[in-house]
Scaffold this motif. Structure first.
Motif, PDB file in Angstrom:
ATOM      1  N   ASP A 271       0.861  -1.178   0.000  1.00 38.38           N
ATOM      2  CA  ASP A 271       0.000   0.000   0.000  1.00 38.38           C
ATOM      3  C   ASP A 271       0.903   1.236   0.000  1.00 38.38           C
ATOM      4  O   ASP A 271       2.096   1.141   0.312  1.00 38.38           O
ATOM      5  CB  ASP A 271      -0.889  -0.010   1.250  1.00 38.38           C
ATOM      6  CG  ASP A 271      -2.197   0.732   1.043  1.00 38.38           C
ATOM      7  OD1 ASP A 271      -2.380   1.341  -0.031  1.00 38.38           O
ATOM      8  OD2 ASP A 271      -3.033   0.696   1.955  1.00 38.38           O
ATOM      9  N   ASP A 276      -5.621   4.622  -1.719  1.00 42.02           N
ATOM     10  CA  ASP A 276      -7.032   4.357  -1.410  1.00 42.02           C
ATOM     11  C   ASP A 276      -7.979   5.331  -2.089  1.00 42.02           C
ATOM     12  O   ASP A 276      -9.190   5.088  -2.138  1.00 42.02           O
ATOM     13  CB  ASP A 276      -7.259   4.378   0.104  1.00 42.02           C
ATOM     14  CG  ASP A 276      -6.822   5.685   0.740  1.00 42.02           C
ATOM     15  OD1 ASP A 276      -5.964   6.386   0.154  1.00 42.02           O
ATOM     16  OD2 ASP A 276      -7.324   6.011   1.832  1.00 42.02           O
ATOM     17  N   GLY A 281      -9.514   4.176  -6.025  1.00 38.84           N
ATOM     18  CA  GLY A 281      -8.857   3.189  -5.173  1.00 38.84           C
ATOM     19  C   GLY A 281      -8.096   2.142  -5.949  1.00 38.84           C
ATOM     20  O   GLY A 281      -8.598   1.595  -6.937  1.00 38.84           O
ATOM     21  N   LEU A 321      -6.431  -6.033  -0.086  1.00 40.54           N
ATOM     22  CA  LEU A 321      -7.440  -4.978  -0.019  1.00 40.54           C
ATOM     23  C   LEU A 321      -7.980  -4.714  -1.422  1.00 40.54           C
ATOM     24  O   LEU A 321      -7.290  -4.122  -2.257  1.00 40.54           O
ATOM     25  CB  LEU A 321      -6.841  -3.692   0.554  1.00 40.54           C
ATOM     26  CG  LEU A 321      -6.227  -3.786   1.950  1.00 40.54           C
ATOM     27  CD1 LEU A 321      -5.663  -2.433   2.372  1.00 40.54           C
ATOM     28  CD2 LEU A 321      -7.253  -4.272   2.962  1.00 40.54           C
ATOM     29  N   ARG A 323     -10.209  -2.615  -3.431  1.00 43.28           N
ATOM     30  CA  ARG A 323     -10.879  -1.326  -3.316  1.00 43.28           C
ATOM     31  C   ARG A 323     -11.739  -0.998  -4.536  1.00 43.28           C
ATOM     32  O   ARG A 323     -12.581  -0.121  -4.498  1.00 43.28           O
ATOM     33  CB  ARG A 323      -9.834  -0.225  -3.135  1.00 43.28           C
ATOM     34  CG  ARG A 323      -9.085  -0.322  -1.809  1.00 43.28           C
ATOM     35  CD  ARG A 323      -7.866   0.545  -1.816  1.00 43.28           C
ATOM     36  NE  ARG A 323      -7.299   0.636  -0.464  1.00 43.28           N
ATOM     37  CZ  ARG A 323      -6.013   0.852  -0.223  1.00 43.28           C
ATOM     38  NH1 ARG A 323      -5.160   0.986  -1.232  1.00 43.28           N
ATOM     39  NH2 ARG A 323      -5.567   0.944   1.024  1.00 43.28           N
TER      40      ARG A 323
END
Length: 329
Positions: A271, A276, A281, A321, A323
């Protein structure tokens, strides 16, 4: 032994610790294990040891610092690790941060200088190069490696689950219908890249997808070079339909080269700030920098307190993640 003749070294020998640990007990410093402190105090009583006030003040003036040494502090993940180390240390130590900028000579000179009495221990995220000099340094200064091991040396090391993290990203893309997945990563001699490429390979094997080496790109991150390779990918007979990256610097180089990281089927390893919100994202495999730094500091403090347990490798899990699931189709 008379009270006048007892020295700090005598206390250390009787307690089975280093003289530095005795100094920490005298100075009432944090991060001395309770049983260690009790052994030192018992040895002082047995020897009727009385510290020299002048010498005690001198010892105090040379302690209280540890170092975080990394290859490139401009890499977002390295910066997150540095912050985690500082948070984990709190007000117990001053943290000296040094970046090697990929320079092996600079790394050696910095580590040797720090070990010559400037710090009590080092959290090291090493360059890939061999380090013959490190064996001598390890005899005098506690060192815990973070993010990658020191090639050819046995030290405590705290690592992410690089293989599992990358495999989870590739599995997710396969589940979304992709079987032409390109891997873009850092130079192949970098430890983390070897492990992440293995995660890529293992996920393909699990799915019965044959590895196509033409879809694997491994070079030091450079936006111009990566841009040319992305163009080449689009021109081959069977171009990739999805992409994964091996670290944040590679991801940023891809974005600078014009790659649409939010719209294309893509999962980045690491990340980074604004990932984000960029284009709605960016999908990432997030490493737990906070847990990595905390574990490295905890291990280093134990070594500074003379913990003689065998060295060990600790793995910290990652999180996938997603997104922007619409981009994966």
């Amino acid at each position: 032994m008379s009270a006048e003749r007892a020295k700090m070294e005598d206390v250390a020998r009787l307690a089975g610790v280093s003289a530095k640990t005795v100094s920490r007990v005298l100075n009432q410093e944090a991060y001395v294990a309770t049983d260690t402190r009790e052994r030192v105090l018992a040895a002082m009583r047995e020897l009727s040891y009385r510290p020299n006030p002048a010498a005690q003040g001198l010892r105090r003036s040379t302690s209280g610092s540890i170092a975080f040494v990394c290859e490139d502090i401009s890499e977002p993940f390295a910066a997150q690790l540095a912050l985690s180390v500082e948070r984990s240390v709190g007000d117990r130590y001053v943290v000296i941060v040094a970046s090697m900028l990929g320079d092996v000579k600079r790394e050696r000179e910095t580590l040797e200088s720090l070990a010559a009495g400037h710090v009590d221990g080092i959290v090291l995220s090493p360059t890939p190069a061999s380090k013959g000099y490190l064996a001598r340094l390890l005899r005098s200064t506690p060192v815990v490696c973070l993010d990658r091991p020191a090639r050819g040396h046995e030290t405590d090391v705290v690592l992410s689950d690089n293989v599992g993290g990358m495999a989870s990203a590739v599995r997710h893309l396969i589940a979304a219908g992709h079987d032409r997945i390109a891997y873009l990563g850092d130079a192949e001699e970098v430890f983390t890249q070897k492990e992440r490429l293995e995660g890529y390979r293992s996920a393909l094997r699990e799915a019965g997808i044959e590895l196509d080496l033409s879809l694997v790109y491994q070079h030091a991150p450079d936006s111009q070079r990566i841009g040319k390779h992305l163009s080449w990918f689009r021109q081959i007979r069977r171009p990739p339909t999805a992409y994964v990256s091996g670290n944040s610097l590679t991801t940023l180089a891809m974005i600078h080269a014009g790659f649409d990281a939010a719209s294309d089927a893509f999962v980045a390893f690491d990340d980074f700030p604004l990932a984000d919100v960029f284009g709605g994202g960016i999908n990432v495999v997030a490493q737990d920098a906070e847990a990595l730094g905390a574990e490295a500091v905890h291990t280093l403090m134990r070594r500074i307190d003379n913990d003689a347990a065998p060295v060990k490798a600790t793995r910290i899990g990652t999180r996938l993640l997603i997104r922007n699931s619409s981009s994966l189709r």
